[in-house]
Write an enzyme that holds these catalytic residues in place. Structure first.
Site, PDB file in Angstrom:
ATOM      1  N   HIS A   1      50.632  89.371  47.150  1.00 36.68           N
ATOM      2  CA  HIS A   1      50.186  88.233  46.342  1.00 36.68           C
ATOM      3  C   HIS A   1      51.026  86.995  46.700  1.00 36.68           C
ATOM      4  O   HIS A   1      52.222  87.119  46.973  1.00 36.68           O
ATOM      5  CB  HIS A   1      50.320  88.562  44.851  1.00 36.68           C
ATOM      6  CG  HIS A   1      49.626  87.552  43.991  1.00 36.68           C
ATOM      7  ND1 HIS A   1      50.197  86.346  43.687  1.00 36.68           N
ATOM      8  CD2 HIS A   1      48.397  87.558  43.424  1.00 36.68           C
ATOM      9  CE1 HIS A   1      49.339  85.645  42.940  1.00 36.68           C
ATOM     10  NE2 HIS A   1      48.243  86.366  42.769  1.00 36.68           N
TER      11      HIS A   1
ATOM     12  N   GLU B   1      52.348  84.792  44.947  1.00 35.85           N
ATOM     13  CA  GLU B   1      53.550  84.613  44.121  1.00 35.85           C
ATOM     14  C   GLU B   1      54.693  85.463  44.658  1.00 35.85           C
ATOM     15  O   GLU B   1      55.856  85.065  44.606  1.00 35.85           O
ATOM     16  CB  GLU B   1      53.223  84.955  42.657  1.00 35.85           C
ATOM     17  CG  GLU B   1      52.364  83.859  42.022  1.00 35.85           C
ATOM     18  CD  GLU B   1      51.441  84.331  40.919  1.00 35.85           C
ATOM     19  OE1 GLU B   1      51.617  85.464  40.410  1.00 35.85           O
ATOM     20  OE2 GLU B   1      50.515  83.572  40.569  1.00 35.85           O
TER      21      GLU B   1
ATOM     22  N   ASN C   1      44.398  90.863  37.614  1.00 33.81           N
ATOM     23  CA  ASN C   1      45.830  90.863  37.905  1.00 33.81           C
ATOM     24  C   ASN C   1      46.524  90.256  36.691  1.00 33.81           C
ATOM     25  O   ASN C   1      46.501  89.048  36.499  1.00 33.81           O
ATOM     26  CB  ASN C   1      46.101  90.029  39.165  1.00 33.81           C
ATOM     27  CG  ASN C   1      47.587  89.860  39.433  1.00 33.81           C
ATOM     28  OD1 ASN C   1      48.418  90.513  38.789  1.00 33.81           O
ATOM     29  ND2 ASN C   1      47.936  89.000  40.373  1.00 33.81           N
ATOM     30  N   TRP C   2      47.107  91.112  35.887  1.00 31.28           N
ATOM     31  CA  TRP C   2      47.720  90.635  34.635  1.00 31.28           C
ATOM     32  C   TRP C   2      49.045  89.915  34.886  1.00 31.28           C
ATOM     33  O   TRP C   2      49.605  89.324  33.965  1.00 31.28           O
ATOM     34  CB  TRP C   2      47.951  91.814  33.679  1.00 31.28           C
ATOM     35  CG  TRP C   2      46.704  92.491  33.193  1.00 31.28           C
ATOM     36  CD1 TRP C   2      45.411  92.265  33.588  1.00 31.28           C
ATOM     37  CD2 TRP C   2      46.627  93.511  32.184  1.00 31.28           C
ATOM     38  NE1 TRP C   2      44.543  93.081  32.908  1.00 31.28           N
ATOM     39  CE2 TRP C   2      45.262  93.864  32.031  1.00 31.28           C
ATOM     40  CE3 TRP C   2      47.571  94.178  31.405  1.00 31.28           C
ATOM     41  CZ2 TRP C   2      44.829  94.838  31.125  1.00 31.28           C
ATOM     42  CZ3 TRP C   2      47.144  95.148  30.502  1.00 31.28           C
ATOM     43  CH2 TRP C   2      45.788  95.467  30.359  1.00 31.28           C
ATOM     44  N   LYS C   3      49.564  89.995  36.083  1.00 34.13           N
ATOM     45  CA  LYS C   3      50.857  89.378  36.422  1.00 34.13           C
ATOM     46  C   LYS C   3      51.926  89.849  35.411  1.00 34.13           C
ATOM     47  O   LYS C   3      51.843  90.977  34.947  1.00 34.13           O
ATOM     48  CB  LYS C   3      50.719  87.853  36.502  1.00 34.13           C
ATOM     49  CG  LYS C   3      49.555  87.456  37.434  1.00 34.13           C
ATOM     50  CD  LYS C   3      49.521  86.007  37.800  1.00 34.13           C
ATOM     51  CE  LYS C   3      48.332  85.744  38.717  1.00 34.13           C
ATOM     52  NZ  LYS C   3      48.244  84.366  39.184  1.00 34.13           N
TER      53      LYS C   3
ATOM     54  N   GLY D   1      43.226  86.236  37.444  1.00 39.50           N
ATOM     55  CA  GLY D   1      44.531  86.135  36.792  1.00 39.50           C
ATOM     56  C   GLY D   1      44.371  85.865  35.307  1.00 39.50           C
ATOM     57  O   GLY D   1      44.059  86.751  34.513  1.00 39.50           O
ATOM     58  N   GLY D   2      44.548  84.609  34.907  1.00 36.75           N
ATOM     59  CA  GLY D   2      44.562  84.223  33.502  1.00 36.75           C
ATOM     60  C   GLY D   2      43.376  84.749  32.699  1.00 36.75           C
ATOM     61  O   GLY D   2      43.549  85.241  31.572  1.00 36.75           O
TER      62      GLY D   2
ATOM     63  N   GLU E   1      42.917  84.240  48.216  1.00 36.59           N
ATOM     64  CA  GLU E   1      43.389  83.454  47.085  1.00 36.59           C
ATOM     65  C   GLU E   1      44.099  82.209  47.595  1.00 36.59           C
ATOM     66  O   GLU E   1      45.303  82.261  47.894  1.00 36.59           O
ATOM     67  CB  GLU E   1      44.373  84.267  46.235  1.00 36.59           C
ATOM     68  CG  GLU E   1      43.799  85.540  45.657  1.00 36.59           C
ATOM     69  CD  GLU E   1      44.525  85.963  44.385  1.00 36.59           C
ATOM     70  OE1 GLU E   1      43.833  86.195  43.393  1.00 36.59           O
ATOM     71  OE2 GLU E   1      45.770  86.025  44.387  1.00 36.59           O
TER      72      GLU E   1
ATOM     73  N   GLY F   1      45.859  79.447  39.164  1.00 34.29           N
ATOM     74  CA  GLY F   1      46.433  78.955  37.913  1.00 34.29           C
ATOM     75  C   GLY F   1      46.320  77.457  37.720  1.00 34.29           C
ATOM     76  O   GLY F   1      46.951  76.885  36.837  1.00 34.29           O
TER      77      GLY F   1
ATOM     78  N   SER G   1      41.621  80.644  39.767  1.00 36.33           N
ATOM     79  CA  SER G   1      40.913  79.916  38.704  1.00 36.33           C
ATOM     80  C   SER G   1      39.466  80.366  38.527  1.00 36.33           C
ATOM     81  O   SER G   1      38.590  79.550  38.254  1.00 36.33           O
ATOM     82  CB  SER G   1      40.997  78.399  38.943  1.00 36.33           C
ATOM     83  OG  SER G   1      42.342  77.968  38.872  1.00 36.33           O
TER      84      SER G   1
HETATM   85  P1  13P Z   1      44.246  82.704  38.104  1.00 37.73           P
HETATM   86  O1  13P Z   1      42.910  83.390  37.918  1.00 37.73           O
HETATM   87  O2  13P Z   1      45.061  82.619  36.863  1.00 37.73           O
HETATM   88  O3  13P Z   1      44.086  81.384  38.825  1.00 37.73           O
HETATM   89  O4  13P Z   1      45.097  83.653  39.094  1.00 37.73           O
HETATM   90  C1  13P Z   1      44.517  84.144  40.252  1.00 37.73           C
HETATM   91  C2  13P Z   1      45.417  85.150  40.832  1.00 37.73           C
HETATM   92  O5  13P Z   1      46.492  84.855  41.312  1.00 37.73           O
HETATM   93  C3  13P Z   1      44.986  86.561  40.794  1.00 37.73           C
HETATM   94  O6  13P Z   1      45.785  87.352  41.593  1.00 37.73           O
END
Ligand code: 13P
Length: 253
Positions: A96, A98, A11-13, A236-237, A168, A174, A215
């Site tokens: 998600h 967020e 997920n590149w956000k 994510g990251g 999640e 994050g 994470s």
């Molecule tokens: P991180 O891997 O950056 O913690 O993010 C997880 C995430 O929200 C994937 O959708």
């Protein structure tokens, strides 16, 4: 032996321009070209989907979006429909945390989006997870359970079989503070899996993949993925760099 095929989705956000997306995909393709035992998905921002679909054509890496609107078309300025996405990608992330926290997403909108995605032939990756306060108050099972029941309601078993659930925990996203492998697995195995079995029958419920997100890194992925009911990850990251995403995919082999 796990019977469910593992999946690792990035997920590149809100990261990467179309040019940067092309470069990242060009970096990933040679690294992942021989990976068959893991379903690999990348989910860039909407504006990168066109270039990404061209770059990924003929490869084993699938493409997903990060959101959609439930209406098919019309006066919804700024929104994107399932039918538009279907021309470019195969998956779509829905609900998600967020989006729930910052953009008013609810269990009801999640459910509408899941139904719209399925109707268009897209496979939803449906996110669920409790906040830190809910976790500390002992409400994880209640909150996650509600999100699964409400988000996946009015689906038949055939549709459910196409769904990927991503657990999640909000406090792990994050933060660098991933859930423990045992802790995450117990939510997958003792909370989410029994509900999927109850909703869609044992066979379909046992076949549905439940990813862990929050994470995940190259360092902790293998231990997480070794758990009985952690069927891969939503990253994510660490999905934004060739080295770390490749290492995480390989940890699922
Ligand atoms: P991180 O891997 O950056 O913690 O993010 C997880 C995430 O929200 C994937 O959708």
């Amino acid at each position: 032996m796990k019977t469910r095929k593992p999946m690792v989705a990035g997920n590149w956000k809100m990261n990467k321009t179309p040019t940067e997306a092309r470069d990242l995909i060009r970096g990933l393709l040679p690294e992942l070209k021989d990976v068959e035992a893991v379903d690999v998905v990348v989910c860039p921002p909407f504006v990168c989907l066109g270039v990404a679909s061209v770059e990924l054509a003929g490869s084993k890496i699938a493409l997903g979006a990060q959101n959609l609107h439930w209406q098919a078309s019309g006066a919804y300025t700024g929104e994107i429909s399932a039918g538009m996405l279907k021309e470019l990608c195969q998956y779509v992330i829905i609900g998600h945390s967020e989006r729930r926290a910052m953009f008013g997403e609810t269990d009801e909108s999640v459910n509408k989006k899941v139904l719209a995605a399925l109707a268009a032939g897209l496979k939803p990756i449906v996110c669920v997870g409790e906040t830190f306060d809910e976790n500390q108050a002992g409400k994880t099972a209640e909150v996650v359970g509600r999100m699964v029941w409400e988000g996946l309601k009015n689906l038949d078993a055939e549709q459910a079989a196409l769904i990927v659930v991503a657990y999640e925990p909000v406090w792990a996203i994050g933060t660098g503070l991933a859930a423990t492998p045992e802790g995450a697995n117990s939510v997958h195995k003792d909370v989410i899996r029994p509900i999927l079995r109850e909703m869609f029958g044992a066979e379909v419920g046992d076949g549905m993949r439940i990813l862990y997100g929050g994470s995940v890194t190259a360092a902790n992925a293998a231990e997480l993925f070794a758990q009985s009911d952690i069927d891969g990850g939503l990253i994510g990251g660490a999905s934004l760099k060739v080295e770390s995403f490749t290492a995480i995919v390989k940890a699922a082999l």
